[in-house]
Each structure stands twice: as C-alpha cells, then as structure tokens.
Design a protein around this motif. Structure first.
Motif, PDB file in Angstrom:
ATOM      1  N   THR A 265       0.830  -1.211   0.000  1.00 49.08           N
ATOM      2  CA  THR A 265       0.000   0.000   0.000  1.00 49.08           C
ATOM      3  C   THR A 265       0.860   1.256   0.000  1.00 49.08           C
ATOM      4  O   THR A 265       0.601   2.208  -0.751  1.00 49.08           O
ATOM      5  CB  THR A 265      -0.927   0.005   1.226  1.00 49.08           C
ATOM      6  OG1 THR A 265      -1.768  -1.156   1.188  1.00 49.08           O
ATOM      7  CG2 THR A 265      -1.795   1.249   1.245  1.00 49.08           C
ATOM      8  N   ILE A 266       1.896   1.272   0.825  1.00 50.64           N
ATOM      9  CA  ILE A 266       2.781   2.442   0.888  1.00 50.64           C
ATOM     10  C   ILE A 266       3.486   2.656  -0.446  1.00 50.64           C
ATOM     11  O   ILE A 266       3.522   3.773  -0.984  1.00 50.64           O
ATOM     12  CB  ILE A 266       3.803   2.268   2.030  1.00 50.64           C
ATOM     13  CG1 ILE A 266       3.083   2.308   3.386  1.00 50.64           C
ATOM     14  CG2 ILE A 266       4.878   3.348   1.968  1.00 50.64           C
ATOM     15  CD1 ILE A 266       3.966   1.946   4.559  1.00 50.64           C
ATOM     16  N   LEU A 285      -5.504   0.829  -6.562  1.00 51.32           N
ATOM     17  CA  LEU A 285      -6.562   0.811  -5.549  1.00 51.32           C
ATOM     18  C   LEU A 285      -7.260  -0.545  -5.499  1.00 51.32           C
ATOM     19  O   LEU A 285      -7.656  -1.011  -4.421  1.00 51.32           O
ATOM     20  CB  LEU A 285      -7.574   1.923  -5.835  1.00 51.32           C
ATOM     21  CG  LEU A 285      -7.059   3.357  -5.680  1.00 51.32           C
ATOM     22  CD1 LEU A 285      -8.157   4.355  -6.019  1.00 51.32           C
ATOM     23  CD2 LEU A 285      -6.541   3.604  -4.267  1.00 51.32           C
ATOM     24  N   LEU A 286      -7.414  -1.179  -6.652  1.00 44.84           N
ATOM     25  CA  LEU A 286      -8.026  -2.510  -6.677  1.00 44.84           C
ATOM     26  C   LEU A 286      -7.126  -3.529  -5.977  1.00 44.84           C
ATOM     27  O   LEU A 286      -7.601  -4.368  -5.194  1.00 44.84           O
ATOM     28  CB  LEU A 286      -8.285  -2.930  -8.125  1.00 44.84           C
ATOM     29  CG  LEU A 286      -8.922  -4.304  -8.337  1.00 44.84           C
ATOM     30  CD1 LEU A 286     -10.292  -4.366  -7.676  1.00 44.84           C
ATOM     31  CD2 LEU A 286      -9.040  -4.613  -9.825  1.00 44.84           C
ATOM     32  N   GLY A 335     -14.940  -5.842   0.325  1.00 39.65           N
ATOM     33  CA  GLY A 335     -15.506  -6.632  -0.764  1.00 39.65           C
ATOM     34  C   GLY A 335     -16.319  -5.791  -1.730  1.00 39.65           C
ATOM     35  O   GLY A 335     -16.196  -5.937  -2.956  1.00 39.65           O
ATOM     36  N   ILE A 336     -17.152  -4.902  -1.191  1.00 42.74           N
ATOM     37  CA  ILE A 336     -17.947  -4.025  -2.060  1.00 42.74           C
ATOM     38  C   ILE A 336     -17.035  -3.102  -2.854  1.00 42.74           C
ATOM     39  O   ILE A 336     -17.250  -2.860  -4.053  1.00 42.74           O
ATOM     40  CB  ILE A 336     -18.949  -3.225  -1.215  1.00 42.74           C
ATOM     41  CG1 ILE A 336     -19.982  -4.167  -0.577  1.00 42.74           C
ATOM     42  CG2 ILE A 336     -19.654  -2.172  -2.054  1.00 42.74           C
ATOM     43  CD1 ILE A 336     -20.930  -3.477   0.371  1.00 42.74           C
ATOM     44  N   THR A 337     -16.001  -2.590  -2.193  1.00 43.40           N
ATOM     45  CA  THR A 337     -15.051  -1.718  -2.890  1.00 43.40           C
ATOM     46  C   THR A 337     -14.376  -2.452  -4.044  1.00 43.40           C
ATOM     47  O   THR A 337     -14.240  -1.917  -5.153  1.00 43.40           O
ATOM     48  CB  THR A 337     -13.990  -1.205  -1.903  1.00 43.40           C
ATOM     49  OG1 THR A 337     -14.633  -0.495  -0.839  1.00 43.40           O
ATOM     50  CG2 THR A 337     -13.007  -0.279  -2.600  1.00 43.40           C
ATOM     51  N   ILE A 338     -13.954  -3.689  -3.790  1.00 44.34           N
ATOM     52  CA  ILE A 338     -13.314  -4.488  -4.844  1.00 44.34           C
ATOM     53  C   ILE A 338     -14.279  -4.713  -5.996  1.00 44.34           C
ATOM     54  O   ILE A 338     -13.925  -4.569  -7.175  1.00 44.34           O
ATOM     55  CB  ILE A 338     -12.838  -5.836  -4.268  1.00 44.34           C
ATOM     56  CG1 ILE A 338     -11.707  -5.611  -3.264  1.00 44.34           C
ATOM     57  CG2 ILE A 338     -12.383  -6.775  -5.377  1.00 44.34           C
ATOM     58  CD1 ILE A 338     -11.365  -6.839  -2.457  1.00 44.34           C
TER      59      ILE A 338
END
Length: 357
Positions: A265-266, A285-286, A335-338
């Motif tokens: 992430t970093i 982001l995914l 999960g929703i974000t993915i």
C-alpha cells in the motif's frame, strides 16, 4: 342504492388513475430500446441479469455494450447480490449471532431476487436506494432511465441536386479538412482532463493512506501489547495498574500478511504521487483493496485475541462478538469496494477509455 355525485366522482377519479398508470407502464415498455448486443428482448435480458445473481450480472455488463437499461440492471445485480454473497461468507466467522444474520440476509436476498426480476421483466424503472446510485456510476449514465429509440423523421422529398460548378483551369482543390477524432479518443481525453483537475485531492488521499499505513505498521509490530485490559489494584494509598494484553502469540502468524499489505500500500500510493495516471490508480486501488480483504479474512481465521482477561463474563462474550462483527463489516466494505472498482475497470477497458497515458 343510488350513489351520490361525490361518490361517483371519487370512483371515476380512482378508475381514471388506475387506467393512466397502466397505460404509462405500457408506454415505458414500448419506449425501451430493443437495440442491444445480446439480441434479446430488453425485459428478458433485464430478468436474466438477476436470474444468476451477480454472476449473470457480470456476464451482461461485460457483453452488453449498447443498451444502458440492461447494463444498469446488470450493475445493480452485481452490487446487490455481490454484497450479500460476501456478507454470507464473512458472517460464518461470527458465533451465536452469525447464523441469525445469515438467515436474515438470506431471506432479504430471496425477496430482492424475486422483486427485481419481476420489475425488470415488466420493464419498470426500478432503482434500489444507494445501490442504484452505485450502479449508475458503474454504467456511467442514469441507469434507471431506459434507452429511448429516437423517432424516425418522415422521409423528405429529394430535391434535385445541382451539378457542381466547373473548376477553373490552373487551380488546385484545397485538401479536405482533417477528420474529427474518434469518440473513444474524445472520451479518453475528457476523462484525463477531469482526472488532472483533481490531482491535489488525489495526492492528499495517497499521502493520508501512506501515513495511516505507517501508523498501523508501527503499532502492530512494536506496540500491540498495549492493546488490552487495564486493571487497577489498590493497596493503601497506592494504585497499581496491570495490563492484560488481548493479543495472543498467534498474532505472529498474522503479522507477515499485514506487513505485506501495508508495504505494498505504501509503495503503491508513493508511485501514484509520483506517476499519477488514471488506469494505474484504478489498478493500484483494486490491488490494495484486495490485499486488505485478504488481511481481514486472515485475521478472522486466526483470531489472535484472548478476551478472557476481562473480569466480567458478559463483557468477554460481548467484546468477542463485537470484534468479529467489526471485522466482518470491514471485510464487507473491502468486498464491495473491490466489486465496484473491478466492474468499473472492466467497463473502462471494454469501452476502450482506460489507458496509462
């Protein structure tokens, strides 16, 4: 018994409203554009979007590129039943109340499944609260509004075409003007322009993500023992505080997963600050959301917590259930974000508007 004029008028108004509502539904059915990639009637395609839950939703969203009415129902099917599917998977980790929530979610999903199929088959413009807004953003247009077939203009009587004037000798014809760029290129350019205008906000978001990842990295690796129950013992006028940590030694099994996720992430957000591109940001982001979901699921599987140090039994049970519910909610959010980001990425790739430039 003879009806009074007021009663007659009331019955007339009710019957008129019912007939007008029925005619409006029939008009909406006729106004839905039959033009679609799949070659199916739009109402049948809309029903099929929900028939196989989120699976058929993905199929129709990827394959259907013409009819936005069908694409909206496909996107709504993905968001609704994809979220319910992830919730069912994660709720299995919650003791006692988990099966209760599973039953509630299962009944809710079954009712929504029937209602959405019926609404789509009837050609009605039906959008679920919040979920429909997400589906519209995935499709890129107000999905609850069906595609309308433009009216065909009446055929005009062809006027006689005058012969072109003769070119004077010795003069060359000017070269034709350059053709306009393709629609996809225009869309891509507009997306990039819009993306560049919000660069400051994106840099701030990436900087916050980096800072938050560093905080989590330092805390869980060096200060996790401070997360616990603090008991006070009084001896005379002296108060002694004793710390009982909630984490067990099993946290060492989870830390490598967490450290990998935070490190990626970093690095990913640092790359986005230096090299900010539309598709690259979508992919990063995914990936980070997927790693976040994997980290939460691993934490639920290991569950390196010991709440028996809390002196009250009810507090022990309540804290454990609360921790599991919190982790499940975080997992559902990931999960929703993915799901949303993956679908939007596939839509951009399918339209040819996703690129690294």
């Amino acid at each position: 018994m003879e009806l009074s004029p007021e009663e007659r008028r009331k019955i007339y108004e009710e019957e008129k409203a019912r007939i007008e509502a029925r005619e409006q539904i029939l008009k909406e059915k006729q106004r839905i554009s039959p033009d679609n990639t799949m070659g199916l009637a739009p109402n049948v395609a809309g029903l099929l979007c929900y028939l196989g839950f989120w699976v058929t939703g993905i199929i129709f969203l990827v394959l259907e590129q013409k009819n936005n009415w069908i694409r909206f129902h496909a996107a709504q099917s993905i968001v609704v039943f994809g979220a319910l599917f992830l919730a069912d998977l994660l709720l299995g980790w919650i003791p006692i109340v988990g099966p209760v929530f599973l039953a509630v979610f299962g009944l809710t999903g079954f009712i929504l499944w029937i209602v959405l199929m019926v609404k789509a088959y009837n050609g009605e413009r039906y959008k679920l609260p919040m979920v429909g807004d997400i589906a519209e953003r995935i499709v890129g247009v107000p999905g609850a509004t069906p595609d309308y077939q433009p009216p065909v203009p009446p055929l005009a009587i062809a006027a006689p075409v005058a012969a072109p004037p003769e070119k004077p000798p010795g003069k060359t014809e000017a070269p034709p003007a350059a053709t306009a760029p393709a629609i996809d290129e225009k869309i891509s350019r507009k997306v990039d322009e819009f993306f560049q205008k919000r660069r400051t906000g994106r840099i701030t978001s990436s900087a916050f993500a980096i800072a938050w990842s560093v905080v989590l990295l330092v805390f869980f690796n060096f200060f996790n023992q401070y997360f616990g129950y603090y008991g006070a013992d009084t001896s005379g006028n002296i108060i002694t505080w004793t710390r009982y940590t909630f984490f067990t030694w099993d946290i060492d099994l989870w830390l490598p997963v967490l450290n990998t996720t935070l490190a990626i992430t970093i690095v990913g957000h640092f790359i986005l600050i230096v090299y900010d591109r539309y598709l690259l940001r979508r992919v990063v982001l995914l990936i980070t959301a997927t790693l976040g979901l994997a980290t939460v699921v691993t934490l639920l599987a290991i569950f390196p917590f010991d709440f028996s140090v809390i002196p009250y039994e009810n507090a022990q049970i309540g804290t454990e259930i609360g921790a599991r519910v919190l982790l499940v909610c975080i997992g559902v959010g990931f999960g929703i974000t993915i799901l949303v980001r993956l679908v939007m990425l596939l839509v951009d790739i399918g339209r040819g508007t996703a690129h690294f430039k």
